[in-house]
Write a protein that holds these residues in place. Structure first.
Motif, PDB file in Angstrom:
ATOM      1  N   GLN A   1     -16.916  -6.402  10.557  1.00 42.93           N
ATOM      2  CA  GLN A   1     -16.959  -5.045  11.101  1.00 42.93           C
ATOM      3  C   GLN A   1     -16.898  -4.056   9.956  1.00 42.93           C
ATOM      4  O   GLN A   1     -16.082  -4.200   9.040  1.00 42.93           O
ATOM      5  CB  GLN A   1     -15.801  -4.806  12.072  1.00 42.93           C
ATOM      6  CG  GLN A   1     -15.840  -5.710  13.301  1.00 42.93           C
ATOM      7  CD  GLN A   1     -14.790  -5.317  14.320  1.00 42.93           C
ATOM      8  OE1 GLN A   1     -14.346  -4.176  14.375  1.00 42.93           O
ATOM      9  NE2 GLN A   1     -14.376  -6.272  15.143  1.00 42.93           N
ATOM     10  N   ASN A   2     -17.778  -3.067  10.015  1.00 46.95           N
ATOM     11  CA  ASN A   2     -17.818  -2.057   8.970  1.00 46.95           C
ATOM     12  C   ASN A   2     -16.622  -1.117   9.080  1.00 46.95           C
ATOM     13  O   ASN A   2     -16.168  -0.790  10.177  1.00 46.95           O
ATOM     14  CB  ASN A   2     -19.107  -1.247   9.072  1.00 46.95           C
ATOM     15  CG  ASN A   2     -20.331  -2.062   8.696  1.00 46.95           C
ATOM     16  OD1 ASN A   2     -20.253  -2.952   7.863  1.00 46.95           O
ATOM     17  ND2 ASN A   2     -21.463  -1.767   9.320  1.00 46.95           N
ATOM     18  N   VAL A   3     -16.120  -0.704   7.919  1.00 42.58           N
ATOM     19  CA  VAL A   3     -15.037   0.274   7.850  1.00 42.58           C
ATOM     20  C   VAL A   3     -15.529   1.437   7.007  1.00 42.58           C
ATOM     21  O   VAL A   3     -16.056   1.239   5.914  1.00 42.58           O
ATOM     22  CB  VAL A   3     -13.758  -0.339   7.226  1.00 42.58           C
ATOM     23  CG1 VAL A   3     -12.687   0.730   7.054  1.00 42.58           C
ATOM     24  CG2 VAL A   3     -13.242  -1.475   8.103  1.00 42.58           C
TER      25      VAL A   3
ATOM     26  N   ASP B   1      -6.060   7.757   8.835  1.00 35.66           N
ATOM     27  CA  ASP B   1      -5.245   6.938   7.943  1.00 35.66           C
ATOM     28  C   ASP B   1      -4.123   7.735   7.297  1.00 35.66           C
ATOM     29  O   ASP B   1      -3.130   7.161   6.857  1.00 35.66           O
ATOM     30  CB  ASP B   1      -6.120   6.278   6.873  1.00 35.66           C
ATOM     31  CG  ASP B   1      -6.870   7.294   6.029  1.00 35.66           C
ATOM     32  OD1 ASP B   1      -7.655   8.068   6.597  1.00 35.66           O
ATOM     33  OD2 ASP B   1      -6.671   7.320   4.797  1.00 35.66           O
TER      34      ASP B   1
ATOM     35  N   ASN C   1     -11.705   3.874  12.183  1.00 38.95           N
ATOM     36  CA  ASN C   1     -11.816   2.424  12.040  1.00 38.95           C
ATOM     37  C   ASN C   1     -11.069   1.904  10.814  1.00 38.95           C
ATOM     38  O   ASN C   1     -10.826   0.704  10.704  1.00 38.95           O
ATOM     39  CB  ASN C   1     -13.280   1.964  12.034  1.00 38.95           C
ATOM     40  CG  ASN C   1     -14.126   2.627  10.955  1.00 38.95           C
ATOM     41  OD1 ASN C   1     -13.630   3.051   9.906  1.00 38.95           O
ATOM     42  ND2 ASN C   1     -15.423   2.721  11.221  1.00 38.95           N
ATOM     43  N   MET C   2     -10.673   2.790   9.894  1.00 40.84           N
ATOM     44  CA  MET C   2      -9.803   2.363   8.790  1.00 40.84           C
ATOM     45  C   MET C   2      -8.444   1.923   9.331  1.00 40.84           C
ATOM     46  O   MET C   2      -7.886   0.905   8.894  1.00 40.84           O
ATOM     47  CB  MET C   2      -9.620   3.487   7.786  1.00 40.84           C
ATOM     48  CG  MET C   2     -10.813   3.749   6.897  1.00 40.84           C
ATOM     49  SD  MET C   2     -10.457   4.944   5.597  1.00 40.84           S
ATOM     50  CE  MET C   2      -9.275   4.056   4.600  1.00 40.84           C
TER      51      MET C   2
ATOM     52  N   ARG D   1      -5.736  -4.753  12.460  1.00 35.99           N
ATOM     53  CA  ARG D   1      -6.229  -6.131  12.502  1.00 35.99           C
ATOM     54  C   ARG D   1      -5.586  -6.971  11.401  1.00 35.99           C
ATOM     55  O   ARG D   1      -5.264  -8.146  11.610  1.00 35.99           O
ATOM     56  CB  ARG D   1      -7.754  -6.155  12.378  1.00 35.99           C
ATOM     57  CG  ARG D   1      -8.492  -5.611  13.606  1.00 35.99           C
ATOM     58  CD  ARG D   1      -9.945  -6.031  13.616  1.00 35.99           C
ATOM     59  NE  ARG D   1     -10.671  -5.579  12.455  1.00 35.99           N
ATOM     60  CZ  ARG D   1     -11.302  -4.408  12.370  1.00 35.99           C
ATOM     61  NH1 ARG D   1     -11.271  -3.564  13.392  1.00 35.99           N
ATOM     62  NH2 ARG D   1     -11.964  -4.074  11.278  1.00 35.99           N
ATOM     63  N   LEU D   2      -5.412  -6.378  10.223  1.00 30.90           N
ATOM     64  CA  LEU D   2      -4.729  -7.095   9.142  1.00 30.90           C
ATOM     65  C   LEU D   2      -3.308  -7.459   9.550  1.00 30.90           C
ATOM     66  O   LEU D   2      -2.845  -8.585   9.318  1.00 30.90           O
ATOM     67  CB  LEU D   2      -4.709  -6.229   7.879  1.00 30.90           C
ATOM     68  CG  LEU D   2      -6.021  -6.092   7.108  1.00 30.90           C
ATOM     69  CD1 LEU D   2      -5.872  -5.038   6.011  1.00 30.90           C
ATOM     70  CD2 LEU D   2      -6.449  -7.426   6.503  1.00 30.90           C
TER      71      LEU D   2
ATOM     72  N   GLN E   1      -7.895   0.991  12.423  1.00 30.54           N
ATOM     73  CA  GLN E   1      -8.146  -0.209  13.226  1.00 30.54           C
ATOM     74  C   GLN E   1      -8.180  -1.445  12.334  1.00 30.54           C
ATOM     75  O   GLN E   1      -7.656  -2.506  12.709  1.00 30.54           O
ATOM     76  CB  GLN E   1      -9.478  -0.060  13.970  1.00 30.54           C
ATOM     77  CG  GLN E   1      -9.736  -1.133  15.004  1.00 30.54           C
ATOM     78  CD  GLN E   1      -8.704  -1.164  16.103  1.00 30.54           C
ATOM     79  OE1 GLN E   1      -7.720  -1.912  16.012  1.00 30.54           O
ATOM     80  NE2 GLN E   1      -8.898  -0.357  17.130  1.00 30.54           N
ATOM     81  N   ALA E   2      -8.749  -1.324  11.151  1.00 31.03           N
ATOM     82  CA  ALA E   2      -8.765  -2.448  10.214  1.00 31.03           C
ATOM     83  C   ALA E   2      -7.350  -2.809   9.774  1.00 31.03           C
ATOM     84  O   ALA E   2      -7.009  -3.996   9.652  1.00 31.03           O
ATOM     85  CB  ALA E   2      -9.630  -2.101   9.008  1.00 31.03           C
ATOM     86  N   GLU E   3      -6.510  -1.812   9.515  1.00 31.74           N
ATOM     87  CA  GLU E   3      -5.130  -2.073   9.134  1.00 31.74           C
ATOM     88  C   GLU E   3      -4.384  -2.784  10.264  1.00 31.74           C
ATOM     89  O   GLU E   3      -3.582  -3.694  10.010  1.00 31.74           O
ATOM     90  CB  GLU E   3      -4.432  -0.764   8.774  1.00 31.74           C
ATOM     91  CG  GLU E   3      -4.982  -0.097   7.526  1.00 31.74           C
ATOM     92  CD  GLU E   3      -4.432   1.302   7.309  1.00 31.74           C
ATOM     93  OE1 GLU E   3      -3.488   1.688   8.043  1.00 31.74           O
ATOM     94  OE2 GLU E   3      -4.939   2.009   6.420  1.00 31.74           O
TER      95      GLU E   3
END
Length: 216
Positions: free
Chosen positions: A3-5, A125, A11-12, A18-19, A14-16
């Motif tokens: 997934q692109n960030v 973020d 979505n930044m 997910r991590l 959202q990526a955190e």
């Protein structure tokens, strides 16, 4: 699934999330620190481990900032769930314990508002976690980050460091040049990591680390 960030987009965060969700799958993980490829440790592993594990607080920077890069980014559509007086700003580079990591990844009340309304020129973020922590878990939070960074030159990004910037004096300043509170006492160990260090600094860091930071 890849997934692109995108920098500055929700979505930044959202990526955190997910991590954190993936890290939580390992039940032995009790503390979670977000780092980037440009972060360096300022102390050896034992010092970092003991500092984090013995802390009675988590480390999410959160402060009230009037003006265009603080309160002016608040979106009134977030009310009444998030009020202007609850809006906070801070670094995205966090340290949280397992309980708070679980709360962050399961948040269905606050994060959807950031996804919908906090889009550039609002940057999730810099606001989601500080605001969320200040509303829900302020008693557990130290309101500071463990990451040393220099914003003194201005602009949207902090100072970047090249090979010639790496000296004993500079590293010592980052390690011991600040005072803060830790478990109710004053200390001059406030930052365990520093950023942003470019790849060409690696050789000097490796040369200084064994003696200065007591790396093995």
């Amino acid at each position: 699934m890849l997934q692109n960030v995108t920098w500055g987009e929700p979505n930044m965060v959202q990526a955190e999330r997910r991590l954190l969700a993936n890290a939580l799958l390992d039940l032995s993980n009790q503390r979670f620190i977000l780092l980037s490829e440009s972060c360096i440790p300022l102390f050896n592993f034992k010092t970092v481990y003991d500092y984090v594990m013995d802390s009675t607080k988590t480390f999410v920077e959160a402060y009230d900032l009037p003006g265009p890069v603080g309160r002016d980014r608040y979106r009134k559509q977030m009310s009444p769930t998030i009020k202007l007086e609850q809006w906070r700003k801070g670094s995205q580079w966090f340290e949280v314990d397992r309980q708070l990591a679980l709360e962050v990844v399961s948040d269905r009340r606050y994060f959807p508002l950031f996804e919908k309304y906090c889009v550039p020129s609002c940057y999730s973020d810099e606001h989601y976690l500080p605001t969320y922590m200040s509303i829900k878990f302020w008693k557990k939070n130290s309101n500071r980050t463990l990451h040393w960074v220099d914003w003194s030159r201005g602009g949207p990004h902090p100072s970047r460091y090249q090979r010639t910037d790496v000296t004993h004096e500079f590293l010592s300043k980052m390690r011991f040049g600040t005072t803060c509170e830790y478990n109710g006492n004053n200390t001059n160990i406030c930052h365990l990591f520093a950023r942003k260090f470019m790849p060409n600094t690696l050789d000097r860091l490796l040369r200084f680390a064994p003696k200065l930071m007591q790396f093995d």
